[in-house]
Write a protein that holds these residues in place. Structure first.
Motif, PDB file in Angstrom:
ATOM      1  N   ARG A   1      62.828  25.818 -52.783  1.00  0.00           N
ATOM      2  CA  ARG A   1      61.399  25.789 -52.538  1.00  0.00           C
ATOM      3  C   ARG A   1      60.652  26.819 -53.387  1.00  0.00           C
ATOM      4  O   ARG A   1      60.963  27.991 -53.365  1.00  0.00           O
ATOM      5  CB  ARG A   1      61.213  26.142 -51.070  1.00  0.00           C
TER       6      ARG A   1
ATOM      7  N   CYS B   1      56.622  34.095 -49.944  1.00  0.00           N
ATOM      8  CA  CYS B   1      56.809  33.373 -48.678  1.00  0.00           C
ATOM      9  C   CYS B   1      55.733  33.737 -47.659  1.00  0.00           C
ATOM     10  O   CYS B   1      55.472  32.997 -46.730  1.00  0.00           O
ATOM     11  CB  CYS B   1      58.188  33.660 -48.100  1.00  0.00           C
TER      12      CYS B   1
ATOM     13  N   PRO C   1      63.147  27.394 -43.247  1.00  0.00           N
ATOM     14  CA  PRO C   1      61.888  26.661 -43.427  1.00  0.00           C
ATOM     15  C   PRO C   1      62.109  25.259 -43.994  1.00  0.00           C
ATOM     16  O   PRO C   1      61.383  24.327 -43.637  1.00  0.00           O
ATOM     17  CB  PRO C   1      61.085  27.536 -44.399  1.00  0.00           C
TER      18      PRO C   1
ATOM     19  N   ASP D   1      61.719  22.600 -41.215  1.00  0.00           N
ATOM     20  CA  ASP D   1      60.397  22.088 -41.536  1.00  0.00           C
ATOM     21  C   ASP D   1      59.261  22.888 -40.891  1.00  0.00           C
ATOM     22  O   ASP D   1      58.609  22.423 -39.953  1.00  0.00           O
ATOM     23  CB  ASP D   1      60.299  20.591 -41.154  1.00  0.00           C
ATOM     24  N   TYR D   2      59.073  24.089 -41.400  1.00  0.00           N
ATOM     25  CA  TYR D   2      57.897  24.874 -40.996  1.00  0.00           C
ATOM     26  C   TYR D   2      57.461  25.684 -42.219  1.00  0.00           C
ATOM     27  O   TYR D   2      58.225  25.811 -43.190  1.00  0.00           O
ATOM     28  CB  TYR D   2      58.219  25.785 -39.801  1.00  0.00           C
ATOM     29  N   ASP D   3      56.265  26.221 -42.197  1.00  0.00           N
ATOM     30  CA  ASP D   3      55.784  27.018 -43.311  1.00  0.00           C
ATOM     31  C   ASP D   3      56.619  28.296 -43.417  1.00  0.00           C
ATOM     32  O   ASP D   3      56.825  28.978 -42.418  1.00  0.00           O
ATOM     33  CB  ASP D   3      54.306  27.364 -43.097  1.00  0.00           C
TER      34      ASP D   3
ATOM     35  N   ARG E   1      51.395  19.588 -49.264  1.00  0.00           N
ATOM     36  CA  ARG E   1      52.337  18.488 -49.165  1.00  0.00           C
ATOM     37  C   ARG E   1      51.740  17.161 -49.616  1.00  0.00           C
ATOM     38  O   ARG E   1      52.441  16.192 -49.794  1.00  0.00           O
ATOM     39  CB  ARG E   1      52.894  18.387 -47.751  1.00  0.00           C
TER      40      ARG E   1
ATOM     41  N   ARG F   1      47.813  26.188 -47.878  1.00  0.00           N
ATOM     42  CA  ARG F   1      49.211  25.910 -48.199  1.00  0.00           C
ATOM     43  C   ARG F   1      49.728  24.677 -47.461  1.00  0.00           C
ATOM     44  O   ARG F   1      50.508  23.907 -47.979  1.00  0.00           O
ATOM     45  CB  ARG F   1      50.077  27.110 -47.840  1.00  0.00           C
TER      46      ARG F   1
END
Ligand code: TPP
Ligand code: SF4
Ligand code: SF4
Ligand code: SF4
Ligand code: MG
Lengths: 305, 310
Positions: B43, B280, A221, A225-227, B130, B126
Motif C-alpha cells: 500500500r 500512514c 489495514p 480493510d480500514y484506513d 478508492r 483519503r
C-alpha cells in the motif's frame, strides 16, 4: 535483567534498532509490534522467518535486521530454528564462539504458519524443549497472498475465501491454549498498541530458557480493510472490548496481564473494519453481532470465575 | 492493438481499474489481456497495471513498454523514478493524469508534445481515494473512443458486484461523469501497430560471471541496509509536528509509528524521518495533544520548493 526495566512508558526505547525502509504496508500493525520487540531482543539474534508478509522484510540486498535472518518454507521455521540452535551450540562447544557472542534464536511467522501449516513442527520443537523464541504476528489470515482465511481468522470476518453474507463460518483457533498444553517455558499474547505490556513480556521471555512463545495480534489495514491511520485505534479496541485478551502462561499458570474493565461493546471494534461491514450494512445483523459479543462475554466469565 | 498502462499506488485500485477497462473492451468484442504488476512493496508503493486489447488474437505478453495510453492516478508518482511513468512514451502516446495542474504545465514539465489530459482531483479526503480507479477508467474509456457508455456501465457492475450496490453506484457515477468530461476528446488514442517477434528487442540483461556459492549466494553482510530504500516516496499525506504543542510525552508517536520513523532526541523532542515515513498518519491520530498535523504531500513539497527558492 529484571522484569522491572520497563515500569513506565518513559522507560521504553525512544530510538529504534530495526531499520526503516521496509516494504510492509503503511500502518502495518505487525511491523509496529516487531519494531518494539526488536528493540528488546536486540541485534544479537537470528531470525528464522517462514513465508508470509514479513519474508519481504529482507529482500536482497536489503534487510532491516542488524543481526542474522534466515528464510524457511512455511511449515518449517521451528525446524530451521533447531538447526540454527544446534549449530550455535556446536560452535560454543568447540570454543569457536564465546558465550557472550551467543545469539537468541527467534522464529518469526504469520498466523497461517503458526496456527496451521507449521503447528506440527512447532509442537516438535516444544517437545524437544528447543531453546528458542517464537513470534507469531497474527493478522488473522494469509495476508501476503491476499488475505485468505487461516486458522486464526475470527468468526464472521470477510476474507478472500469467505465471501458469503456471514463471512468466515469457522472460529479462531485457541493457539495460546494449544501451545500452553505443551508446557513450554513461556507463552504470552501481546499487541503493539500496548507497548508496556509487550515490553515486559518480551523482556521476560528473553530472560528464560527453552521454548518461549509469543502471539502478537497484528491489525492489518490491508487485510482487515480500514484506513491505515486507525491501526492503533483498532488494536486498542481489540483489547478494550476483550476480543484480544492479554495474558501469559508461566510456571503452569495462566495470568491475565490486563483485564479490560469495563469492557467496551465488541461492535466498536468490528465497526471500524471493512471485513465486518456486512454486520452493519445494508442491514444491521444483530444476531451475528450478539453471537460474537456472547462469545467474548463467555470467555471473560470463565476468567473471572 | 491498444496498449494501456496504469500507474497508481498500492491501495488506489489500479488492478481493479485495469480489470474494468479490460472487461469493457471484452464486452465491445475485443480480445483482452489485463494484468497488474507489483513487487514486494505494499500500500502506497508504485503499482502498475496493463491492458492490451485487439480485434485479433494477442500474442504479445509481459509488461507494456510502448503504451498508446498512460493513465496516472496519482500525479505525485510522475517524478518518482521507480514508478516509470514516462518510460517508453512518444508523440503518439496519450497521457491522462489525475492532477489539479493544467495540461500545459505538465507538457512543459515533461517536455512532451503529444496529447495530455488532466482530471481535476475531486477531493483530498483519503477515504475517497478508492474511487480514483473508476474515475480514471471512465475518462480512459472515452479517450479510447471504442467503448460505449453501456459497455463501461456493464463492466463496472460486473467487476464490482461483490462490493454491494452502494459502492457500485458510487463508482458508476464517478466513472460516467469522467466519461462525460472527455466527450470532446473521444477517440484521441490511436491503437499501436502489432509488433512482430522479429522486431523484438531483448532486454539489456547484465551478464554476471559464474561464481562459487560463497560469493554468488544472495547473502547480505551489512546491518539495516533497508535504510537505503526511501519509502518516504510512498507518502501522499505528510505528518508535521508542531513543536509548540508537542508536550514531549516522549513515547506515543515514536512507539506507535509502525516504521520506527520517529526518533526522540535527548531533550525529548520527536523527529520524523521523512525519507522513510510512509504517511500512514498513525502518529497524527495518536498524539495526545494533537500536535501533529497532516497536510497533502504535494502542498508540503511545493512549500519546500518555495522555501528553497527564497
Ligand atoms: C507450503 C506453502 N504453501 C503456500 C505458500 C504461499 N504463501 C506464501 S506467504 C503465504 C501466506 C502466509 O500467511 P501467514 O503465515 O498468516 O503470514 P502473512 O502473509 O499473513 O504475513 C502463503 C500461503 C508457501 N509459501 N508455502
Ligand atoms: S498485508 Fe497486513 S500484515 Fe501484511 S504488510 Fe500489509 S498491513 Fe502488514
Ligand atoms: S506524541 Fe505528540 S506530544 Fe508526544 S512526543 Fe509525539 S508529537 Fe510530542
Ligand atoms: S505518518 Fe507518522 S506514524 Fe506513519 S510512518 Fe509517518 S511518521 Fe510514522
Ligand atoms: Mg497472516
Amino acid at each position: 535483567m529484571s522484569e522491572l526495566t520497563y515500569r513506565r512508558m518513559k522507560d521504553l526505547p525512544s530510538t529504534h534498532l530495526l531499520g526503516t525502509g521496509t516494504p510492509m504496508c503503511a500502518g502495518c500493525g505487525g511491523l509496529n509490534a516487531l519494531h518494539q520487540i526488536y528493540d528488546i531482543i536486540g541485534e544479537k539474534s537470528i531470525f528464522i522467518n517462514a513465508a508470509g508478509c514479513m519474508t519481504l522484510l529482507s529482500v536482497y540486498p536489503f534487510t532491516p535486521f542488524r543481526g542474522s535472518w534466515l528464510y524457511t518454507a512455511m511449515a518449517s521455521a521451528p525446524a530451521g530454528a533447531q538447526g540454527v540452535r544446534d549449530a550455535l551450540d556446536v560452535l560454543l562447544q568447540k570454543n569457536r564462539m564465546s558465550m557472550q557472542d551467543d545469539m537468541q534464536v527467534v522464529v518469526l511467522t504469520g498466523d497461517g504458519a503458526a496456527y496451521g501449516m507449521g503447528l506440527s513442527a512447532t509442537s516438535g520443537a516444544m517437545e524437544r524443549d528447543l531453546d528458542f523464541m517464537y513470534i507469531c504476528y497474527d493478522n488473522e489470515g494469509y495476508g501476503n497472498t491476499g488475505q485468505q482465511y487461516s486458522g486464526a481468522t475470527p468468526h464472521a470476518a470477510m476474507t478472500a475465501t469467505s465471501r458469503g453474507p456471514r463471512g468466515f463460518p469457522g472460529f479462531k483457533k485457541d493457539l495460546f491454549s494449544i501451545w500452553s498444553a505443551h508446557k513450554p517455558a513461556y507463552v504470552a499474547t501481546v499487541i503493539g498498541t500496548e507497548p508496556l505490556d509487550l515490553a515486559r513480556k518480551i523482556e521476560k521471555a528473553r530472560s528464560l530458557k527453552g521454548p518461549r512463545m509469543i502471539i502478537a495480534l497484528s491489525p492489518c489495514p490491508t487485510g482487515w480493510d480500514y484506513d491505515p491511520q486507525d491501526s492503533v485505534t483498532v488494536g486498542k479496541l481489540a483489547v478494550r472490548t476483550g476480543v484480544w485478551p492479554l495474558k501469559e502462561y508461566v510456571d503452569g499458570k495462566v495470568v491475565h496481564t490486563k483485564v479490560p474493565h469495563p469492557r467496551k461493546p465488541v461492535e466498536e471494534y468490528l465497526k471500524l473494519q471493512g471485513r465486518f461491514s456486512h454486520l452493519f450494512e445494508p442491514q444491521r445483523d444483530d444476531a451475528l453481532i450478539n453471537e460474537i459479543q456472547a462469545k467474548v462475554g463467555a470467555y471473560w466469565e470463565d476468567v473471572d470465575s | 492493438m491498444y496498449r494501456i498502462r496504469f500507474h497508481g499506488r498500492g491501495g488506489q485500485g489500479m488492478k481493479t481499474a485495469s480489470r474494468i477497462l479490460g472487461t469493457a473492451f471484452f464486452l465491445q468484442g475485443y480480445e483482452v489481456q489485463d494484468a497488474p504488476r507489483y513487487g514486494a512493496e505494499r500500500r502506497g508503493a508504485p503499482i502498475f497495471a496493463y491492458v492490451r486489447a485487439s480485434k485479433d488474437p494477442i500474442n504479445e505478453r509481459g509488461i507494456i513498454s510502448q503504451p498508446d495510453l498512460v493513465i496516472v492516478a496519482d500525479d505525485s508518482l510522475v517524478p518518482v523514478p521507480g514508478a516509470g511513468v514516462i518510460s517508453g512514451i512518444d508523440a503518439h502516446t496519450v497521457l491522462l493524469i489525475n492532477s489539479d495542474e493544467d495540461p500545459d504545465t505538465w507538457k512543459q514539465r515533461l517536455n512532451f508534445n503529444g496529447s495530455l489530459f488532466t482530471l481535476p482531483v475531486e477531493t483530498e479526503a483519503r477515504a475517497e481515494l478508492r474511487f480514483i480507479g473508476a474515475t480514471c477508467t471512465g475518462a480512459a474509456a472515452r479517450l479510447l473512443g471504442v467503448i460505449s457508455r453501456d459497455a463501461l456501465t456493464q463492466a463496472i457492475r460486473q467487476e464490482l458486484a461483490e462490493l454491494g450496490d452502494a459502492i457500485v453506484e458510487e463508482n458508476l457515477s464517478r466513472a460516467l461523469s469522467a466519461f462525460g468530461l472527455m466527450e470532446a476528446h473521444a477517440g484521441t488514442v490511436n491503437a499501436g501497430s502489432v509488433v512482430s517477434a522479429h522486431d523484438y528487442q531483448r532486454p539489456q540483461w547484465v551478464d554476471l560471471p559464474f561464481d562459487q556459492a560463497r560469493i554468488s549466494a544472495p547473502a547480505i553482510h551489512a546491518a539495516a541496509t533497508s535504510i537505503a530504500v526511501k519509502t518516504g516516496l510512498w507518502r501522499t499525506m505528510r505528518p508535521l509536528i508542531d513543536y509548540e504543542h508537542c508536550n514531549r510525552c516522549w513515547w506515543v508517536c515514536s512507539t506507535f509509528c509502525p516504521d520506527g520513523a520517529i526518533n526522540v532526541d535527548d531533550e525529548g523532542y520527536p523527529h520524523i524521518d521523512y525519507d522513510h515515513c510512509k504517511g500512514c498518519m498513525v502518529c497524527v491520530a495518536q498524539c495526545p495533544p494533537h500536535a501533529i498535523a497532516s497536510i497533502p504531500e504535494q502542498d508540503a513539497q511545493a512549500a519546500d520548493n518555495e522555501e528553497a527558492r527564497a
